[in-house]
Write a protein that holds these residues in place. Structure first.
Motif, PDB file in Angstrom:
ATOM      1  N   ARG A  30       0.638  -1.124   0.093  1.00  0.00           N
ATOM      2  CA  ARG A  30      -0.127   0.016   0.016  1.00  0.00           C
ATOM      3  C   ARG A  30       0.868   1.351   0.041  1.00  0.00           C
ATOM      4  NH1 ARG A  30      -3.865   1.442  -2.375  1.00  0.00           N
ATOM      5  NH2 ARG A  30      -3.143   3.507  -2.447  1.00  0.00           N
ATOM      6  N   LEU A  31       1.915   1.180   0.831  1.00  0.00           N
ATOM      7  CA  LEU A  31       2.811   2.487   0.906  1.00  0.00           C
ATOM      8  C   LEU A  31       3.575   2.737  -0.161  1.00  0.00           C
ATOM      9  CD1 LEU A  31       3.846   2.671   4.649  1.00  0.00           C
ATOM     10  CD2 LEU A  31       1.673   3.352   3.252  1.00  0.00           C
ATOM     11  N   ALA A  32       4.034   1.599  -1.043  1.00  0.00           N
ATOM     12  CA  ALA A  32       4.786   1.575  -2.069  1.00  0.00           C
ATOM     13  C   ALA A  32       3.830   2.386  -3.295  1.00  0.00           C
ATOM     14  CB  ALA A  32       5.255   0.482  -2.438  1.00  0.00           C
ATOM     15  N   VAL A  33       2.489   1.937  -3.290  1.00  0.00           N
ATOM     16  CA  VAL A  33       1.448   2.495  -4.284  1.00  0.00           C
ATOM     17  C   VAL A  33       1.330   4.037  -3.979  1.00  0.00           C
ATOM     18  CG1 VAL A  33      -0.733   2.487  -4.862  1.00  0.00           C
ATOM     19  CG2 VAL A  33       0.502   0.171  -4.741  1.00  0.00           C
ATOM     20  N   GLU A  34       0.960   4.367  -2.674  1.00  0.00           N
ATOM     21  CA  GLU A  34       1.066   5.704  -2.498  1.00  0.00           C
ATOM     22  C   GLU A  34       2.096   6.633  -2.869  1.00  0.00           C
ATOM     23  OE1 GLU A  34      -0.578   6.039   1.770  1.00  0.00           O
ATOM     24  OE2 GLU A  34      -1.924   4.611   1.192  1.00  0.00           O
ATOM     25  N   ALA A  35       3.346   6.116  -2.531  1.00  0.00           N
ATOM     26  CA  ALA A  35       4.450   7.029  -2.683  1.00  0.00           C
ATOM     27  C   ALA A  35       4.598   6.969  -4.292  1.00  0.00           C
ATOM     28  CB  ALA A  35       5.769   6.232  -2.056  1.00  0.00           C
ATOM     29  N   GLY A  36       4.528   5.859  -4.828  1.00  0.00           N
ATOM     30  CA  GLY A  36       4.346   6.018  -6.387  1.00  0.00           C
ATOM     31  C   GLY A  36       3.512   6.926  -7.122  1.00  0.00           C
ATOM     32  N   GLU A  37       2.194   7.099  -6.664  1.00  0.00           N
ATOM     33  CA  GLU A  37       1.091   7.999  -7.025  1.00  0.00           C
ATOM     34  C   GLU A  37       1.634   9.465  -6.854  1.00  0.00           C
ATOM     35  OE1 GLU A  37      -2.423   6.637  -5.155  1.00  0.00           O
ATOM     36  OE2 GLU A  37      -2.845   5.264  -6.406  1.00  0.00           O
ATOM     37  N   LEU A  38       2.074   9.553  -5.496  1.00  0.00           N
ATOM     38  CA  LEU A  38       2.719  11.035  -5.197  1.00  0.00           C
ATOM     39  C   LEU A  38       3.667  11.397  -6.343  1.00  0.00           C
ATOM     40  CD1 LEU A  38       3.007  13.442  -3.411  1.00  0.00           C
ATOM     41  CD2 LEU A  38       4.769  12.080  -2.137  1.00  0.00           C
ATOM     42  N   LEU A  39       4.951  10.577  -6.548  1.00  0.00           N
ATOM     43  CA  LEU A  39       5.923  10.803  -7.535  1.00  0.00           C
ATOM     44  C   LEU A  39       5.494  10.918  -8.761  1.00  0.00           C
ATOM     45  CD1 LEU A  39       8.329   8.290  -5.986  1.00  0.00           C
ATOM     46  CD2 LEU A  39       8.547  10.704  -6.097  1.00  0.00           C
TER      47      LEU A  39
ATOM     48  N   GLU B 148       8.745  11.991   3.093  1.00  0.00           N
ATOM     49  CA  GLU B 148       7.693  12.386   4.061  1.00  0.00           C
ATOM     50  C   GLU B 148       6.467  11.543   4.229  1.00  0.00           C
ATOM     51  OE1 GLU B 148       7.452  16.287   2.642  1.00  0.00           O
ATOM     52  OE2 GLU B 148       9.422  17.144   3.551  1.00  0.00           O
ATOM     53  N   LEU B 149       6.182  11.247   3.069  1.00  0.00           N
ATOM     54  CA  LEU B 149       4.814  10.420   2.962  1.00  0.00           C
ATOM     55  C   LEU B 149       5.163   8.940   3.716  1.00  0.00           C
ATOM     56  CD1 LEU B 149       2.275   9.706  -0.073  1.00  0.00           C
ATOM     57  CD2 LEU B 149       3.369   7.847   1.442  1.00  0.00           C
ATOM     58  N   LEU B 150       6.095   8.408   3.250  1.00  0.00           N
ATOM     59  CA  LEU B 150       6.421   7.058   3.713  1.00  0.00           C
ATOM     60  C   LEU B 150       6.580   7.127   5.346  1.00  0.00           C
ATOM     61  CD1 LEU B 150       8.652   5.629   1.006  1.00  0.00           C
ATOM     62  CD2 LEU B 150       6.497   4.865   1.430  1.00  0.00           C
ATOM     63  N   LEU B 151       7.440   8.023   5.789  1.00  0.00           N
ATOM     64  CA  LEU B 151       7.590   8.353   7.236  1.00  0.00           C
ATOM     65  C   LEU B 151       6.395   8.437   8.049  1.00  0.00           C
ATOM     66  CD1 LEU B 151      10.938  10.324   7.430  1.00  0.00           C
ATOM     67  CD2 LEU B 151      10.798   7.679   7.576  1.00  0.00           C
TER      68      LEU B 151
ATOM     69  N   ALA C 123       4.517   5.906  10.631  1.00  0.00           N
ATOM     70  CA  ALA C 123       4.347   6.130  11.953  1.00  0.00           C
ATOM     71  C   ALA C 123       2.874   6.008  12.239  1.00  0.00           C
ATOM     72  CB  ALA C 123       4.640   7.729  12.278  1.00  0.00           C
ATOM     73  N   GLU C 124       1.804   5.964  11.529  1.00  0.00           N
ATOM     74  CA  GLU C 124       0.513   5.819  11.819  1.00  0.00           C
ATOM     75  C   GLU C 124       0.234   4.224  11.720  1.00  0.00           C
ATOM     76  OE1 GLU C 124      -0.900   9.666   8.869  1.00  0.00           O
ATOM     77  OE2 GLU C 124      -1.303   7.567   8.212  1.00  0.00           O
ATOM     78  N   LEU C 125       0.848   3.660  10.905  1.00  0.00           N
ATOM     79  CA  LEU C 125       0.477   2.185  10.922  1.00  0.00           C
ATOM     80  C   LEU C 125       1.342   1.192  11.575  1.00  0.00           C
ATOM     81  CD1 LEU C 125      -0.245   2.100   7.000  1.00  0.00           C
ATOM     82  CD2 LEU C 125      -2.039   2.005   9.049  1.00  0.00           C
ATOM     83  N   ARG C 126       2.503   1.470  11.744  1.00  0.00           N
ATOM     84  CA  ARG C 126       3.548   0.678  12.601  1.00  0.00           C
ATOM     85  C   ARG C 126       4.087   1.539  13.412  1.00  0.00           C
ATOM     86  NH1 ARG C 126       0.298  -2.247  10.512  1.00  0.00           N
ATOM     87  NH2 ARG C 126       0.884  -4.471   9.799  1.00  0.00           N
ATOM     88  N   PRO C 127       3.821   2.205  14.501  1.00  0.00           N
ATOM     89  CA  PRO C 127       4.498   3.036  15.251  1.00  0.00           C
ATOM     90  C   PRO C 127       5.434   2.504  16.119  1.00  0.00           C
ATOM     91  CG  PRO C 127       2.428   2.941  15.980  1.00  0.00           C
ATOM     92  CD  PRO C 127       2.232   2.098  14.636  1.00  0.00           C
TER      93      PRO C 127
END
Length: 242
Positions: free
Chosen positions: A13-22, A39-42, A46-50
């Motif tokens: 999910r995070l790889a997809v989100e970062a890719g869409e941002l990029l 910034e997005l990934l960090l 922090a939200e999902l695996r604090p």
């Protein structure tokens, strides 16, 4: 209500989100891409695996990670140069989780190709291709190990950009071997290694030793990712001629 995602799903999910941002900010260039993707990934980790630690190419290293069993190792933009040369597609986003030093979870997004490969649904390894062995290499600076493999395995070369793109070319059956020597860090290989191993490929250092992550010094200069039936031959060449 928050829906629980397992670690495989978080990475993907995070790889997809970062890719869409990029993709949306590609006109701003590589420096902005590196920073904003990081910034997005960090923020999302922090939200999902604090409770987990993070090692990122784009952040100051926090030694607290050495005290943790679970460490997310990320490359927010693998292939900054390729990203800055649209419409090239050979750049990636790496999101991986190392547990006790082993790359067990990973996702590699190839945003410009609209593709994400991850350990939650490992891709099936295609059958061997006919013809000579195909060795994926850097377009501009092939490492010394490439010349050895080309010479002794009678291999052909396939130039390509980022480390993630090269590794995923082997996973996808577009190439047979990805060998690198002379300068990478843990974030360059952790996610690709996790995905490649889950797909059934051989992954190791060039001397055949295991790849270990979350070490005090994140410099991890060499690796071999290849089809399993070629591993013995490739390692023999590399060991004999090193």
């Amino acid at each position: 209500m928050m829906i629980y995602m397992d670690d495989h799903s978080v990475a993907a999910r995070l790889a997809v989100e970062a890719g869409e941002l990029l993709l949306g900010i590609r006109h701003e260039g590589g420096a902005a891409g590196d920073r904003k993707s990081n910034e997005l990934l960090l923020r999302r980790l922090a939200e999902l695996r604090p409770e987990d630690a993070v090692l990122s190419e784009e952040s100051t290293d926090n030694p607290i990670r050495l005290e943790r069993e679970r460490v997310w190792i990320i490359d927010p933009l693998d292939g900054t140069r390729e990203y800055g040369q649209p419409p090239r597609t050979d750049w990636a986003v790496h999101v991986a989780l190392a547990v006790d030093g082993v790359a067990v979870i990973g996702a590699v997004a190839l945003p410009a190709a609209d593709l994400v490969l991850h350990t939650g649904e490992p891709p099936a390894l295609p059958p061997p291709a006919d013809g000579p062995i195909r060795l994926v290499v850097s377009r501009s600076r092939p490492p010394a190990c490439v010349d050895l493999l080309v010479k002794h395995l009678d291999a052909t070369t396939l130039p390509m950009g980022s480390a993630g793109a090269k590794a995923m070319a082997v996973v996808r059956g577009e190439a047979d071997i990805y060998a690198h020597s002379g300068g990478q860090y843990e974030w360059d290989s952790c996610a690709p290694v996790a995905v490649a191993a889950a797909a059934g490929l051989h992954v190791s250092r060039l001397d055949g030793s295991p790849l270990r992550y979350n070490r005090p010094d994140p410099y991890l200069p060499d690796l071999l990712i290849c089809r399993p039936e070629l591993a013995d031959a490739a390692l023999e060449v590399l060991r004999t001629n090193s």
